[in-house]
Structure formats: structure tokens, C-alpha cells
Design a protein around this motif. Structure first.
Motif, PDB file in Angstrom:
ATOM      1  N   GLY A  19      14.810 -64.920  63.913  1.00 47.43           N
ATOM      2  CA  GLY A  19      13.844 -63.851  63.665  1.00 47.43           C
ATOM      3  C   GLY A  19      14.455 -62.464  63.718  1.00 47.43           C
ATOM      4  N   SER A  20      15.340 -62.219  64.680  1.00 51.17           N
ATOM      5  CA  SER A  20      15.950 -60.892  64.820  1.00 51.17           C
ATOM      6  C   SER A  20      16.817 -60.556  63.614  1.00 51.17           C
ATOM      7  N   GLY A  23       1.654 -71.633  59.761  1.00 50.24           N
ATOM      8  CA  GLY A  23       2.601 -72.580  60.327  1.00 50.24           C
ATOM      9  C   GLY A  23       3.465 -71.948  61.400  1.00 50.24           C
ATOM     10  N   THR A  24       4.590 -72.607  61.713  1.00 52.42           N
ATOM     11  CA  THR A  24       5.433 -72.181  62.823  1.00 52.42           C
ATOM     12  C   THR A  24       6.380 -71.040  62.461  1.00 52.42           C
ATOM     13  N   GLY A  25       6.617 -70.807  61.165  1.00 51.03           N
ATOM     14  CA  GLY A  25       7.560 -69.774  60.770  1.00 51.03           C
ATOM     15  C   GLY A  25       7.027 -68.368  60.943  1.00 51.03           C
ATOM     16  N   LEU A  26       5.733 -68.189  60.727  1.00 51.80           N
ATOM     17  CA  LEU A  26       5.138 -66.853  60.776  1.00 51.80           C
ATOM     18  C   LEU A  26       5.298 -66.182  62.140  1.00 51.80           C
ATOM     19  N   PRO A  27       4.987 -66.840  63.265  1.00 51.71           N
ATOM     20  CA  PRO A  27       5.148 -66.182  64.566  1.00 51.71           C
ATOM     21  C   PRO A  27       6.587 -65.773  64.869  1.00 51.71           C
ATOM     22  N   VAL A  28       7.570 -66.509  64.350  1.00 51.66           N
ATOM     23  CA  VAL A  28       8.973 -66.158  64.584  1.00 51.66           C
ATOM     24  C   VAL A  28       9.273 -64.764  64.049  1.00 51.66           C
ATOM     25  N   ILE A  29       8.814 -64.489  62.831  1.00 45.25           N
ATOM     26  CA  ILE A  29       9.048 -63.175  62.219  1.00 45.25           C
ATOM     27  C   ILE A  29       8.225 -62.101  62.927  1.00 45.25           C
ATOM     28  N   LEU A  30       6.979 -62.424  63.276  1.00 44.97           N
ATOM     29  CA  LEU A  30       6.107 -61.433  63.909  1.00 44.97           C
ATOM     30  C   LEU A  30       6.611 -61.031  65.288  1.00 44.97           C
ATOM     31  N   LYS A  31       7.115 -61.979  66.068  1.00 44.81           N
ATOM     32  CA  LYS A  31       7.658 -61.650  67.391  1.00 44.81           C
ATOM     33  C   LYS A  31       8.814 -60.670  67.268  1.00 44.81           C
ATOM     34  N   ALA A  32       9.692 -60.921  66.298  1.00 52.23           N
ATOM     35  CA  ALA A  32      10.840 -60.042  66.102  1.00 52.23           C
ATOM     36  C   ALA A  32      10.405 -58.669  65.583  1.00 52.23           C
TER      37      ALA A  32
END
Length: 339
Positions: free
Chosen positions: A316-317, A19-28
Motif C-alpha cells: 500500500g505504501s 474486497g480486500t484490496g481497497l482497504p490496503v490503499i485507503l490505509k496508506a
């Protein structure tokens, strides 16, 4: 169960979800000095991913596409092309992202399954870390509701409007789903396993319901961290507390395996959310810290809220700073709450 973290200069972090939450954490995480592995759900059957899956029976590419972009070191123009979604009125191309079509093409070219195709693409896209589909083949998500009825398909489950009792995954050929050895090795070698943020029943649990993945998450010496959702979700977690989320995870795997829970304590301003645009999100998740501690969890509470475009997201940060801070703290089974 006794756990400890092997302290390294570069913490080895496995993030599991979709879903959309995973990329937020990965980008950070990519901006930090971490060794990252993303294990991505392959049970999606909605939107462009679902259409492509129905046409050529490949693993749904949407979540994989977003994770590849989140970890890619390519210039923005190339990532934007990969993410471009056709708005043409052509019956086939309309709504499809170019990256979805590329992943589907590589899957067809590589007859050994999606896993090797994604590894080729990670090299092409200069991905920092590893991107592992949770299964080498497309999976079907199944659900039993509290009223005893059963349905299949992620989209059908979310749209049913019933209280979910249990979910599980299956393959179309009735073989038991399994993850490739690389996924299991990553989980067993990790310092941290991070679950979420994401839809509890349709993004996180589909990965854990793959038998060898669930067993590995329970067996690993890594600290298992659950990032609790900020909002409850229509058709999945209506009226859930944070402890209810963890309770469901424990019930599905048959043991208390979550070590630490990250909980947002910042209130969402009244009337901020655009309820038409984000119609699946209902209310802010209520807190039950005593319930979490009774489940054996360490509670880490902080302001993890990011308000953007009249939507509610994890910052995310802020989340990643907390995750990396946890790698340097001993995992204590004493009740504690960090603010």
C-alpha cells in the motif's frame, strides 16, 4: 479527450472498488495528506454480508465495514471490536462481524437507505475522508458467459467456472440502479480516480455498471488510474494479461477511459503462496505493455509486491507514493513507461 489535474496542496482522490484490496490503499492514503473518498461496491452476496442481506434486505455491509475501519481514527481497541467476528456455534451469530450487525441495524433505523446510515457511522468512527456506498440500495450482479448462459449473484458467478463475457447490475424492483448525487459530485470534483486493486468483474465493474457512475468516470477531468491485480483470479481473469484487464473495462463502458495503469513487475517467488488458503488466485498476471499503450494508457511499472503470511498483496505504501507522485506530474498522452 484532454485531461489535466488541478494542482492542490491536498489532492482529492476517489478510490472505487471493494474486497480486500481497497482497504490496503485507503490505509496508506490516510497516512498521507490527501482528501479521500471511497466509493464501495454494494453487490456482495457472500459470507456474513450475504446472510445479513438475505435476512433483512439491506446493502451488504462487509466491504463498507472494512473501509470504515481503514479510514477510522479511533483507537485500535475500538476498531478491533468493530471487526470482531463471532466464532460461536450459535446458528445466527457464528461468522458474523460485529460491525456488519451495527451497519445492518443503522440501515433499519434509517429508512432513507444505507447512504445516510453510513454517514452517521463515519462521524461515530471518526473517519478521515468520506465513505460512499455506490448505491443507496442493494444491487444484484449479473453475468453473461462466453457460452451464452446467464447467472446472477457474485458468489454464483465466481463459482460457475466459465469465462465471463459481460456483467451488469440490477435492483430487485427492476428500477435502473443509480448512485446518489454525492457519489457523482465526488467523481467530477476529483483530481484522481483510482480503480482497484480488486476483483475485476465482482469488485470494480459492479460500481462502474451503475449508469451514472460509469458516465461520470468517463466524463471527469480527473486522471483515471487502474491498479492492475498481481495475480489472475479463478473464475474471473484466468490467463489475463494486464492489457486484457483494461480491455474489459473499456469494453464495458464503451470507450477508452483508463489514463494510467500501475503494474507490478516484481516476480512472485515460486512455491511462496499457500494455494489452499488463497485458492482463488492462480498465476501472476503477464505483462503486455504494447497492448496497454495501444489502449491509450500510460504505464507505471514498479515493485508493488508485498509478501505476507504466504499470500501475495499490493504494498500500500509503495502504491500510494506512486499515486501521489502522479498528482504532481502532467498527464501526457505520449507513450511512456516509468520505472
Amino acid at each position: 479527450m484532454t485531461k489535466h489535474l488541478l494542482r492542490k496542496q491536498r489532492p482529492n482522490i476517489v478510490v472505487i472498488g471493494g474486497g480486500t484490496g481497497l482497504p490496503v490503499i485507503l490505509k496508506a492514503l490516510r497516512r498521507k495528506n490527501a482528501d479521500i473518498t471511497a466509493v464501495v461496491t454494494v453487490a456482495d452476496d457472500g459470507g456474513s454480508s450475504g446472510i445479513i442481506r438475505d435476512y433483512i434486505n439491506v446493502v451488504p455491509p462487509g466491504d463498507i465495514r472494512n473501509v470504515l475501519v481503514a479510514l477510522s481514527d479511533l483507537p485500535e481497541i475500538y476498531k478491533n471490536i468493530f471487526q470482531y467476528r463471532f466464532d460461536s456455534k450459535d446458528q445466527f451469530f457464528s461468522g458474523h462481524a460485529i460491525g456488519n450487525l451495527i451497519i445492518a441495524a443503522l440501515s433499519e433505523m434509517n429508512d432513507s437507505g444505507i447512504f445516510n446510515a453510513v454517514q452517521e457511522l463515519t462521524a461515530m468512527m471518526k473517519v478521515e475522508g468520506h465513505v460512499y456506498p455506490a448505491s443507496n440500495y442493494p444491487l444484484v450482479l449479473n453475468a453473461r458467459f462466453k457460452d451464452g448462459s446467464v447467472t446472477s449473484g457474485e458468489s454464483e458467478i465466481s463459482a460457475a467456472g466459465k469465462t465471463i463475457d459481460k456483467v451488469w447490475v440490477s435492483r430487485s424492483n427492476n428500477e435502473a440502479p443509480e448512485a446518489v448525487p454525492e457519489v457523482i459530485d465526488a467523481i467530477m470534483d476529483a483530481d484522481q480516480i483510482v480503480l482497484g486493486p480488486g476483483s475485476l468483474f465482482t469488485s470494480i465493474l459492479p460500481n462502474l455498471m451503475i449508469s451514472n457512475v460509469g458516465k461520470a468516470v468517463c466524463k471527469t477531468n480527473a486522471e483515471v488510474i487502474y491498479i492492475c491485480n498481481i495475480m489472475t483470479q479463478k473464475g474471473e481473469t484466468e490467463h489475463f494479461t494486464d492489457a486484457d484487464h483494461v480491455r474489459v473495462l473499456h469494453q464495458h463502458l464503451g470507450m477508452n477511459f483508463i489514463d494510467t495503469v500501475l503494474v507490478n513487475t516484481e516476480p512472485v517467488p515460486n512455491d511462496y503462496m499457500d494455494q489452499q488458503k488463497y485458492d482463488e488466485y492462480l498465476y501472476q498476471v503477464k505483462h503486455d505493455f504494447n497492448g496497454l499503450r495501444s489502449l491509450g494508457c500510460r504505464v507505471v511499472s514498479n515493485n508493488f509486491l508485498e509478501l505476507r503470511n504466504h499470500g501475495v498483496f499490493h504494498n500500500g505504501s509503495q502504491v500510494v507514493d506512486e499515486l501521489l507522485g502522479l498528482t504532481s506530474r502532467p498527464l501526457s498522452w505520449m507513450d511512456s513507461e516509468l520505472n
